[in-house]
Design an enzyme around this catalytic site. Structure first.
Site, PDB file in Angstrom:
ATOM      1  N   ASP A  59       1.089   2.404  -5.764  1.00 51.66           N
ATOM      2  CA  ASP A  59       2.205   2.133  -4.857  1.00 51.66           C
ATOM      3  C   ASP A  59       2.537   0.646  -4.947  1.00 51.66           C
ATOM      4  O   ASP A  59       1.652  -0.206  -4.817  1.00 51.66           O
ATOM      5  CB  ASP A  59       1.842   2.494  -3.420  1.00 51.66           C
ATOM      6  CG  ASP A  59       1.845   3.998  -3.181  1.00 51.66           C
ATOM      7  OD1 ASP A  59       2.117   4.751  -4.141  1.00 51.66           O
ATOM      8  OD2 ASP A  59       1.566   4.422  -2.044  1.00 51.66           O
ATOM      9  N   HIS A 206      -3.004   0.696  -5.437  1.00 50.28           N
ATOM     10  CA  HIS A 206      -1.879  -0.178  -5.097  1.00 50.28           C
ATOM     11  C   HIS A 206      -1.846  -1.366  -6.056  1.00 50.28           C
ATOM     12  O   HIS A 206      -2.894  -1.963  -6.340  1.00 50.28           O
ATOM     13  CB  HIS A 206      -1.999  -0.687  -3.651  1.00 50.28           C
ATOM     14  CG  HIS A 206      -1.962   0.406  -2.635  1.00 50.28           C
ATOM     15  ND1 HIS A 206      -3.050   1.206  -2.359  1.00 50.28           N
ATOM     16  CD2 HIS A 206      -0.952   0.842  -1.829  1.00 50.28           C
ATOM     17  CE1 HIS A 206      -2.717   2.088  -1.418  1.00 50.28           C
ATOM     18  NE2 HIS A 206      -1.461   1.884  -1.086  1.00 50.28           N
TER      19      HIS A 206
END
Length: 255
Positions: A59, A206
């Site tokens: 992400d 992430h």
């Protein structure tokens, strides 16, 4: 006399049972589909597969300091992954978006403003998805087909809206917890020893977490040593003729 009362009591009980059964059937028939558990729409958490394949996904919602290093590590292993990007991130780091696309990774949509999508209307969901889609298409010439809801937050309205725009809604079944900044060892252990890790798993990481760049090489190596091939989400999921179970596991229809 006793027999008379017993017979009447039995008749009364039978009537009551029939009435309750009939009322229950009426209730079941009258319930709108949206209130029944079996009708709840789910995103794809993982995939039912006999092939030892998994996907790593990142992400991208803040920062780009480590993106280049992550791409270099992925390239060194010849591994392709999926980056889910917010509109703000795309706007701030357009060259990184182009680099991700040029390296052959999936470009995924993570909404324009990182809102809780279950709290907004279908029209707002549509806007949140399309703004990022159009910007990425302008930068790379690619149409995205994967959407990850911010915070993993979703409802039927979001999934129906995303599907109507040609998107598959993607969650994960293995969370690296890299965002908690516990350290590289913790990330590696969390992924490789995760109870849900298996064929068809989708791993959440992430690009902007503090220790992800330090853990990624060992995560990739460890997955490969376990026999897994690492592929982008777009290659892991089924795009047609599929169904979902109650855990969000996608599988091919037998018929």
């Amino acid at each position: 006399m006793t027999r008379y009362y017993l017979r009447n009591a039995a008749t009364l009980c039978l009537c009551l049972l029939l009435a309750v059964a009939g009322f229950g059937a009426f209730q079941k028939k009258s319930l709108p589909a949206s209130t029944r558990v079996e009708s709840k729409k789910l995103p794809i958490y993982c995939v039912q597969s006999d092939t030892p394949k998994v996907s790593i996904s990142f992400d991208a919602a803040w920062g780009n300091e480590d993106t280049g290093q992550l791409l270099s590590i992925l390239e060194s292993h010849n591994v392709k992954t999926t980056f889910f990007m917010t509109g703000g991130w795309v706007e701030s780091y357009p060259e990184d978006v182009k680099a991700i696309a040029a390296a052959g990774h999936d470009l995924g949509n993570h909404s324009e403003n990182h809102k809780q999508m279950s709290q907004i209307s279908a029209a707002e969901c549509r806007e949140e998805i399309l703004k990022v889609h159009d910007r990425v298409k302008e930068l790379t010439g690619k149409d995205m087909i994967l959407f990850r809801p911010p915070y993993g937050d979703y409802n039927d309205t979001l999934i129906e809206t995303a599907n109507s725009l040609g998107y598959h809604v993607i969650q994960w079944d293995v969370d690296s917890l890299d965002w908690k900044d516990y350290g590289a060892d913790a990330i590696v252990s969390k992924v490789l020893d995760h109870t849900h890790l298996g064929n068809g798993s989708i791993i959440l990481m992430h690009n902007g977490a503090k220790y992800t760049k330090d853990a990624l090489d060992r995560v990739i190596t460890g997955l490969q040593e376990k026999g897994y091939e690492i592929v982008p989400v777009s290659e892991l999921i089924y795009k047609e003729n599929y169904n979902m179970d109650h855990e969000g596991r996608q599988f091919v229809n037998e018929t």
